[in-house]
Design a protein around this motif. Structure first.
Motif, mmCIF file in Angstrom:
data_model
loop_
_atom_site.group_PDB
_atom_site.id
_atom_site.type_symbol
_atom_site.label_atom_id
_atom_site.label_comp_id
_atom_site.label_asym_id
_atom_site.label_seq_id
_atom_site.Cartn_x
_atom_site.Cartn_y
_atom_site.Cartn_z
ATOM 1 N N GLY A 45 7.096 54.352 -3.788
ATOM 2 C CA GLY A 45 6.479 53.241 -3.082
ATOM 3 C C GLY A 45 5.220 52.710 -3.732
ATOM 4 O O GLY A 45 4.674 51.685 -3.278
ATOM 5 N N ASN A 46 4.759 53.348 -4.801
ATOM 6 C CA ASN A 46 3.566 52.864 -5.483
ATOM 7 C C ASN A 46 3.844 51.606 -6.291
ATOM 8 O O ASN A 46 2.959 50.751 -6.446
ATOM 9 N N ARG A 47 5.105 51.468 -6.789
ATOM 10 C CA ARG A 47 5.408 50.336 -7.667
ATOM 11 C C ARG A 47 6.832 49.807 -7.510
ATOM 12 O O ARG A 47 7.044 48.602 -7.578
ATOM 13 N N TRP A 48 7.789 50.685 -7.268
ATOM 14 C CA TRP A 48 9.185 50.304 -7.421
ATOM 15 C C TRP A 48 9.897 49.976 -6.105
ATOM 16 O O TRP A 48 10.968 49.366 -6.140
ATOM 17 N N MET A 49 9.345 50.387 -4.992
ATOM 18 C CA MET A 49 9.959 50.127 -3.699
ATOM 19 C C MET A 49 8.864 49.764 -2.709
ATOM 20 O O MET A 49 7.684 50.081 -2.940
ATOM 21 N N PRO A 50 9.197 49.117 -1.590
ATOM 22 C CA PRO A 50 8.209 48.945 -0.530
ATOM 23 C C PRO A 50 7.652 50.316 -0.121
ATOM 24 O O PRO A 50 8.373 51.323 -0.160
ATOM 25 N N ALA A 51 6.388 50.361 0.255
ATOM 26 C CA ALA A 51 5.700 51.628 0.468
ATOM 27 C C ALA A 51 6.454 52.557 1.416
ATOM 28 O O ALA A 51 6.677 53.737 1.107
ATOM 29 N N ALA A 52 6.837 52.047 2.570
ATOM 30 C CA ALA A 52 7.492 52.902 3.560
ATOM 31 C C ALA A 52 8.856 53.372 3.062
ATOM 32 O O ALA A 52 9.211 54.558 3.188
ATOM 33 N N ALA A 53 9.623 52.455 2.476
ATOM 34 C CA ALA A 53 10.943 52.823 1.969
ATOM 35 C C ALA A 53 10.830 53.808 0.803
ATOM 36 O O ALA A 53 11.643 54.740 0.676
ATOM 37 N N GLY A 54 9.815 53.622 -0.047
ATOM 38 C CA GLY A 54 9.616 54.535 -1.166
ATOM 39 C C GLY A 54 9.259 55.938 -0.701
ATOM 40 O O GLY A 54 9.749 56.939 -1.237
ATOM 41 N N PHE A 55 8.399 56.018 0.316
ATOM 42 C CA PHE A 55 8.017 57.319 0.874
ATOM 43 C C PHE A 55 9.253 58.009 1.455
ATOM 44 O O PHE A 55 9.482 59.207 1.224
#
Length: 368
Positions: free
Chosen positions: A171-181
């Protein structure tokens, strides 16, 4: 053999006659993808192999990362003026030759590098695969999802690894924050389920905030993590928040940092304050000589080391020599792969451990 047992004049009578460099190419068994900060890492980097020869016909070599140094700076000098077997490099101009000089000196002494360093650690060194990146996100046109990460774990398990360090921070760069987490958690749970006995670490590459780190630790407390690495750029308040959380929950998860452009004084202070457990300064850019100087302090303050070794498979073998020589290194980062023109067959990886050879020097044969 302790370093104190090395004769003071062990290297007398050897003079540097040449220092040469040649390009070196490492190759990974698969393309390495993204992490929290950087794009794809490719299929293997280049570096330099630096070879030092003496007027007695002995040579030593080692890998060097960075722009080519002044190769003539030490030619003509007596070896004992630039290197002490009990200390390492003693002349600043010779620091680019750090690895090569350790190989040369141990070869002259007729002992492995780890014995020259004191032989304080085991000869079978625990290691982990550091090559588990964001394989779920690639290829971009048809992402493989969690199955991509599990495929990389399966390949490395088959190669002999029994521990994995998973990159997280999508979620830091490649995905929306919540989805990345959420994807970070999904991947970690899948790997833990597939490999219940594996030692697992995670590396955020400074892609989390202190608050996200605490939330992450809350969620994964049943998954038996060994350490979290580089959750965010080192600072006291954030690390204190994490430490308070770990202590309050009786967690044994370690906090590892000090890899990326470290302020070594700050890293040591944070370790003294109980905020860092594992120090990660790089095996090459920080160097063998620097680690030899620093390790007694690391031990004294109650921390352990695991020198960063990502990039070249040879760095793993150098880190293993440090572990066997200096001790106080519980596990080393392993880079699956090979290096063109280098015979590393004297080292064996089996059941999660690298067994070191008894051959003098680093026991790495360079062709050409």
């Amino acid at each position: 053999m302790s370093t104190a047992a090395l004769p003071a004049d062990a290297l007398t009578g050897h003079r540097i006659t040449s220092v040469d460099s040649a390009p070196l190419r490492s190759r990974y068994p698969r393309t390495i993808g993204r992490n929290a900060r950087l794009g794809a890492h490719g299929d293997g980097p280049g570096a330099l192999a630096i070879t030092v020869r003496t007027d007695t016909g002995v040579s030593g070599w080692g890998i060097y990362e960075g722009p080519e140094p002044d190769l003539g700076a030490c030619i003509g000098l007596p070896l004992e003026e630039i290197f002490d077997p009990a200390v390492g490099v003693i002349a600043p101009r010779a620091l680019p030759l750090d690895i090569a000089l350790h190989d040369l000196a141990a070869t002259i002494l007729g002992i492995p590098v780890h014995r020259m360093l004191g032989g304080h650690g085991a000869l079978a060194v625990d290691c982990y695969s550091g090559a588990i990146y964001f394989d779920d996100l690639d290829p971009e046109q048809d992402p493989r999802g969690t199955a991509g990460v599990l495929a990389s774990c399966a390949a490395d398990w088959e190669a002999g690894y029994r521990a994995f360090k998973l990159k997280i921070g999508r979620g830091n760069r490649w995905m929306p924050a919540a989805a990345g987490f959420d994807r970070d958690l999904e991947v970690l749970q899948a790997v833990r389920t597939a490999y219940p006995e594996a030692r697992l670490m995670v590396d955020m590459n400074d892609g989390y905030s202190p608050e996200q780190t605490v939330r992450f630790l809350d969620t994964v407390q049943e998954w038996d993590l060994f350490w979290i690495e580089e959750p965010f750029a080192e600072h006291r308040s954030g690390l204190a928040l994490v430490r308070e959380h770990l202590t309050r929950n009786g967690s044994e998860v370690l906090v590892a940092d000090g890899e990326f452009e470290p302020d070594v004084g700050l890293v040591l202070d944070l370790a003294r304050e109980g905020l860092l457990d594992v120090l990660l300064m790089d095996v090459l850019s920080f160097g063998f000589t620097a680690w030899r100087r620093l390790m007694p302090t690391v031990h004294e303050i109650g921390a352990v080391a695991s020198p960063h070794a990502w990039g070249h498979p040879l760095k793993t073998l150098y880190a293993a020599q440090l572990a066997a020589g200096l001790g106080n290194i519980d596990v080393v980062e392993s880079v699956p792969g090979t290096t063109d023109g280098v015979d590393a067959s004297a080292y064996r990886l089996q059941d999660g451990r690298i067994t070191l050879p008894a051959t003098p020097g680093f026991a790495l044969e360079l062709s050409g």
